[in-house]
Scaffold this active site. Structure first.
Site, short mmCIF file in Angstrom:
data_model
loop_
_atom_site.label_atom_id
_atom_site.label_comp_id
_atom_site.label_asym_id
_atom_site.label_seq_id
_atom_site.Cartn_x
_atom_site.Cartn_y
_atom_site.Cartn_z
CG ASN A 112 -7.43 -2.39 -6.16
OD1 ASN A 112 -6.46 -3.12 -5.96
ND2 ASN A 112 -7.87 -1.55 -5.24
CG ASP A 171 -2.02 1.00 1.16
OD1 ASP A 171 -2.31 1.49 0.04
OD2 ASP A 171 -2.61 1.32 2.21
#
Length: 271
Positions: A83, A35
């Site tokens: 996503n 991340d």
């Protein structure tokens, strides 16, 4: 002189209270939620895709470092089923990344004896991404070292739902009864089921960027994983940061619901 595009200092991990012991226990299976690529780029006033490109280079470095440390499985959360909600240009770039990554890195993976696996709903990936994945798996299939396992278009809830449907169908076909379903039955039907039983569940889960949540990743498999959160954005994650996480792991007492190895005193925490 004025700087219109200031560079933020590279993140330096805070000094750990534990020293990494290269002769100590190394987690056999490490999973990482990568991340912070976008924030890394934004901090430098660069487009988000620049962060993803830098993050790809970090994957290469960490893959080799983990392999050299003796890690057996490295599972990387590359793209979640959620996503797809990101801007189209960014998604398109992310779908090209595996192509660029494997085309440039597979020769090194072969040299390092690393085997590639990709888990997730690959049928929904663009054809050029699917082709790159298939090539990488085929080219490294005979490697016997660390498994580099990408979670690509993966979500743990979807994984569990798929497994439950498969098990229900097998019960309906009288392959076994509902009473015969065990934890092993479920584990066999998950996307980590290709791994040997002792390697399916990560011993250590790392998340970068300072966020402290699981984000629908390996919900079944991390039941007893040790968690390590670092403020380092993924492009800044280094071999030293990995060793810091492992040092923390090496100094934890993994009880799996039991008692500590040392004698428990009256009134101590029973958990």
């Amino acid at each position: 002189m004025l700087r219109f595009f200031p560079q933020k200092n590279k993140y330096v991990e805070e000094a750990s209270q534990y020293a990494f012991d290269k002769e100590g226990q190394i987690p056999q299976h490490i999973a990482i939620i990568m991340d912070g690529n976008g924030r890394w780029a934004q901090n430098r006033r660069l487009p988000r895709i620049a962060g993803h490109k830098e993050g790809m280079d970090t994957v290469k470095k960490i893959t080799k470092h983990a392999s050299h440390l003796g890690v057996k499985v490295l599972t990387l959360y590359a793209f979640s089923t959620e996503n797809w909600k990101r801007p189209t240009d960014e998604v398109n770039f992310l779908m090209q990344l595996p192509v660029d990554f494997f085309d440039t890195f597979v020769p090194e993976l072969i040299k390092e004896n690393v085997k590639v696996n990709v888990m997730g709903y690959q049928e929904f990936l663009p054809s050029h991404t699917q082709d790159a994945v298939k090539r990488a798996i085929e080219q490294t299939k005979d490697n016997t070292g660390m498994v580099l396992n990408f979670a690509l278009n993966y979500g743990a809830r979807a994984e569990l739902l798929t497994a439950m449907k498969q098990i229900a169908a097998e019960v309906s076909e009288k392959a076994y009864t509902a009473d015969e379903i065990t934890e092993e039955t479920i584990a066999d039907h998950l996307m980590t089921g290709f791994l040997p039983t002792e390697l399916r569940d990560p011993e250590l889960l790392i998340r970068t960027s300072g966020e402290e949540r699981i984000s629908n990743f390996l919900l079944w498999q991390i039941a007893y994983s040790e968690l390590f959160f670092t403020k380092a954005l993924w492009p800044d994650f280094s071999g030293d940061t990995l060793e810091t996480a492992i040092a923390s792991f090496q100094n934890r007492n993994r009880r799996f619901g039991g008692l500590k190895e040392t004698t428990e005193t009256e009134g101590s925490d029973p958990q």
